[in-house]
Design a protein around this motif. Structure first.
Motif, PDB file in Angstrom:
ATOM      1  N   ALA A  19       0.821  -1.215   0.000  1.00 15.13           N
ATOM      2  CA  ALA A  19       0.000   0.000   0.000  1.00 15.13           C
ATOM      3  C   ALA A  19       0.855   1.265   0.000  1.00 15.13           C
ATOM      4  CB  ALA A  19      -0.925  -0.001   1.217  1.00 15.13           C
ATOM      5  N   LYS A  20       2.014   1.199   0.639  1.00 16.93           N
ATOM      6  CA  LYS A  20       2.866   2.381   0.773  1.00 16.93           C
ATOM      7  C   LYS A  20       3.964   2.462  -0.283  1.00 16.93           C
ATOM      8  CE  LYS A  20       0.780   3.943   4.423  1.00 16.93           C
ATOM      9  NZ  LYS A  20      -0.023   5.192   4.334  1.00 16.93           N
ATOM     10  N   THR A  21       4.049   1.486  -1.164  1.00 14.76           N
ATOM     11  CA  THR A  21       5.130   1.474  -2.152  1.00 14.76           C
ATOM     12  C   THR A  21       5.263   2.790  -2.927  1.00 14.76           C
ATOM     13  OG1 THR A  21       5.054  -0.927  -2.418  1.00 14.76           O
ATOM     14  CG2 THR A  21       6.053   0.315  -4.201  1.00 14.76           C
ATOM     15  N   PRO A  22       4.156   3.409  -3.367  1.00 18.80           N
ATOM     16  CA  PRO A  22       4.305   4.667  -4.121  1.00 18.80           C
ATOM     17  C   PRO A  22       4.951   5.788  -3.312  1.00 18.80           C
ATOM     18  CG  PRO A  22       2.132   3.720  -4.482  1.00 18.80           C
ATOM     19  CD  PRO A  22       2.753   2.962  -3.339  1.00 18.80           C
ATOM     20  N   ASP A  23       4.944   5.662  -1.984  1.00 23.89           N
ATOM     21  CA  ASP A  23       5.515   6.703  -1.122  1.00 23.89           C
ATOM     22  C   ASP A  23       6.957   6.431  -0.730  1.00 23.89           C
ATOM     23  OD1 ASP A  23       2.958   7.900  -1.085  1.00 23.89           O
ATOM     24  OD2 ASP A  23       2.361   6.702   0.651  1.00 23.89           O
ATOM     25  N   LEU A  24       7.463   5.260  -1.066  1.00 21.98           N
ATOM     26  CA  LEU A  24       8.813   4.889  -0.646  1.00 21.98           C
ATOM     27  C   LEU A  24       9.869   5.669  -1.422  1.00 21.98           C
ATOM     28  CD1 LEU A  24       8.471   0.979  -0.472  1.00 21.98           C
ATOM     29  CD2 LEU A  24       8.385   2.593   1.438  1.00 21.98           C
ATOM     30  N   GLY A  25      10.836   6.212  -0.680  1.00 23.52           N
ATOM     31  CA  GLY A  25      11.975   6.847  -1.309  1.00 23.52           C
ATOM     32  C   GLY A  25      13.088   5.838  -1.516  1.00 23.52           C
ATOM     33  N   ALA A  26      14.165   6.271  -2.125  1.00 20.33           N
ATOM     34  CA  ALA A  26      15.283   5.374  -2.420  1.00 20.33           C
ATOM     35  C   ALA A  26      15.814   4.701  -1.163  1.00 20.33           C
ATOM     36  CB  ALA A  26      16.401   6.152  -3.108  1.00 20.33           C
ATOM     37  N   ARG A  27      15.986   5.451  -0.088  1.00 22.98           N
ATOM     38  CA  ARG A  27      16.535   4.888   1.141  1.00 22.98           C
ATOM     39  C   ARG A  27      15.593   3.852   1.745  1.00 22.98           C
ATOM     40  NH1 ARG A  27      20.512   6.172   4.667  1.00 22.98           N
ATOM     41  NH2 ARG A  27      21.626   6.281   2.678  1.00 22.98           N
ATOM     42  N   GLN A  28      14.293   4.130   1.726  1.00 26.93           N
ATOM     43  CA  GLN A  28      13.347   3.170   2.296  1.00 26.93           C
ATOM     44  C   GLN A  28      13.282   1.878   1.481  1.00 26.93           C
ATOM     45  OE1 GLN A  28      11.001   6.441   2.051  1.00 26.93           O
ATOM     46  NE2 GLN A  28      12.079   7.109   3.880  1.00 26.93           N
ATOM     47  N   VAL A  29      13.290   2.026   0.146  1.00 25.32           N
ATOM     48  CA  VAL A  29      13.287   0.832  -0.706  1.00 25.32           C
ATOM     49  C   VAL A  29      14.510  -0.019  -0.410  1.00 25.32           C
ATOM     50  CG1 VAL A  29      13.489  -0.022  -3.082  1.00 25.32           C
ATOM     51  CG2 VAL A  29      11.961   1.874  -2.576  1.00 25.32           C
ATOM     52  N   THR A  30      15.658   0.628  -0.347  1.00 26.64           N
ATOM     53  CA  THR A  30      16.902  -0.090  -0.089  1.00 26.64           C
ATOM     54  C   THR A  30      16.874  -0.783   1.268  1.00 26.64           C
ATOM     55  OG1 THR A  30      18.141   1.508  -1.409  1.00 26.64           O
ATOM     56  CG2 THR A  30      19.401   0.146   0.094  1.00 26.64           C
ATOM     57  N   ASN A  31      16.442  -0.064   2.294  1.00 29.70           N
ATOM     58  CA  ASN A  31      16.410  -0.650   3.634  1.00 29.70           C
ATOM     59  C   ASN A  31      15.482  -1.858   3.707  1.00 29.70           C
ATOM     60  OD1 ASN A  31      18.205   1.271   4.517  1.00 29.70           O
ATOM     61  ND2 ASN A  31      16.679   2.540   5.553  1.00 29.70           N
ATOM     62  N   ILE A  32      14.330  -1.765   3.038  1.00 26.16           N
ATOM     63  CA  ILE A  32      13.381  -2.879   3.075  1.00 26.16           C
ATOM     64  C   ILE A  32      13.955  -4.092   2.350  1.00 26.16           C
ATOM     65  CG2 ILE A  32      11.133  -3.679   2.243  1.00 26.16           C
ATOM     66  CD1 ILE A  32      10.119  -0.789   2.720  1.00 26.16           C
ATOM     67  N   VAL A  33      14.475  -3.877   1.140  1.00 32.45           N
ATOM     68  CA  VAL A  33      15.036  -4.999   0.374  1.00 32.45           C
ATOM     69  C   VAL A  33      16.231  -5.600   1.115  1.00 32.45           C
ATOM     70  CG1 VAL A  33      16.124  -5.689  -1.802  1.00 32.45           C
ATOM     71  CG2 VAL A  33      14.224  -4.073  -1.826  1.00 32.45           C
TER      72      VAL A  33
END
Length: 201
Positions: free
Chosen positions: A92-106
């Motif tokens: 649900a929040k994927t469109p709001d994720l920035g580069a740092r958040q995407v990286t941290n999650i992966v």
């Protein structure tokens, strides 16, 4: 469910578990700190049950990070509940994720994968990698190195466009890479069968 696992009184106050009353409002920073303070899956379950609707992109990333550090604390059953809820929240929040958040999650999911723990389903993995491609221009050297390391760790066959974007971003920011980032990136690319750009070597 582990009322002491997220800084004791903080969790009780945030979830309204003392007296059964409705939990009070919560400031974003306070929720982030509570998430980071969780030491078992039960605490995360309580926070998501009570404040899941208030989770933003930063909270989602913090929750994955906490879960990855737990090493299965709270039992596989409780962890499975957290993973399921986090998958829904993250999608649900994927469109709001920035580069740092995407990286941290992966990166967090990759650490769980390396310990035989389940993190992302195929749908979530696809959404995260698509978001990484969309935000590639915002990746800094550490983000690039960590994302590629995570993909290599999971044995993920990354989209050629994503690898090209990450290589391009690495080249553009080559002067800002430290030795550890370069090593991580080059080794991860080699694991994936991809040759690093000569300007990084």
């Amino acid at each position: 469910l582990g009322a002491r696992s997220c800084q004791g009184g903080v969790l009780r106050r945030l979830t309204g578990s003392r007296g059964g009353g409705r939990p009070p409002g919560i400031r974003p920073g306070e929720l982030t700190n509570a998430i980071k303070g969780c030491t078992d899956a039960g605490g995360l379950i309580e926070l998501m049950k009570t404040h899941g609707q208030s989770f933003n992109a930063i909270h989602v990333g913090a929750a994955w990070g906490s879960l990855a550090r737990m090493r299965g604390a709270g039992g596989r059953g409780a962890e499975g509940v957290v993973v399921q809820r986090l998958q829904v929240l993250t999608k649900a929040k994927t469109p709001d994720l920035g580069a740092r958040q995407v990286t941290n999650i992966v990166h967090s999911i990759a650490k769980m994968h390396s310990r035989g723990r389940t993190g992302a389903d195929d749908e979530l993995a696809g959404k995260l990698l698509s978001r990484a491609l969309a935000t590639a221009r915002d990746f800094n050297p550490q983000d690039v190195a960590n994302l590629i390391w995570a993909l290599a760790k999971m044995g993920t066959k990354a989209d050629a466009r994503l690898l090209e974007s990450m290589q391009g971003r690495a080249t553009a920011t080559a002067g800002d890479f430290n030795a550890q980032d370069v090593t991580n990136l080059v080794c991860a690319l080699a694991t994936m069968g991809v040759k690093a750009d000569a300007r990084l070597l």
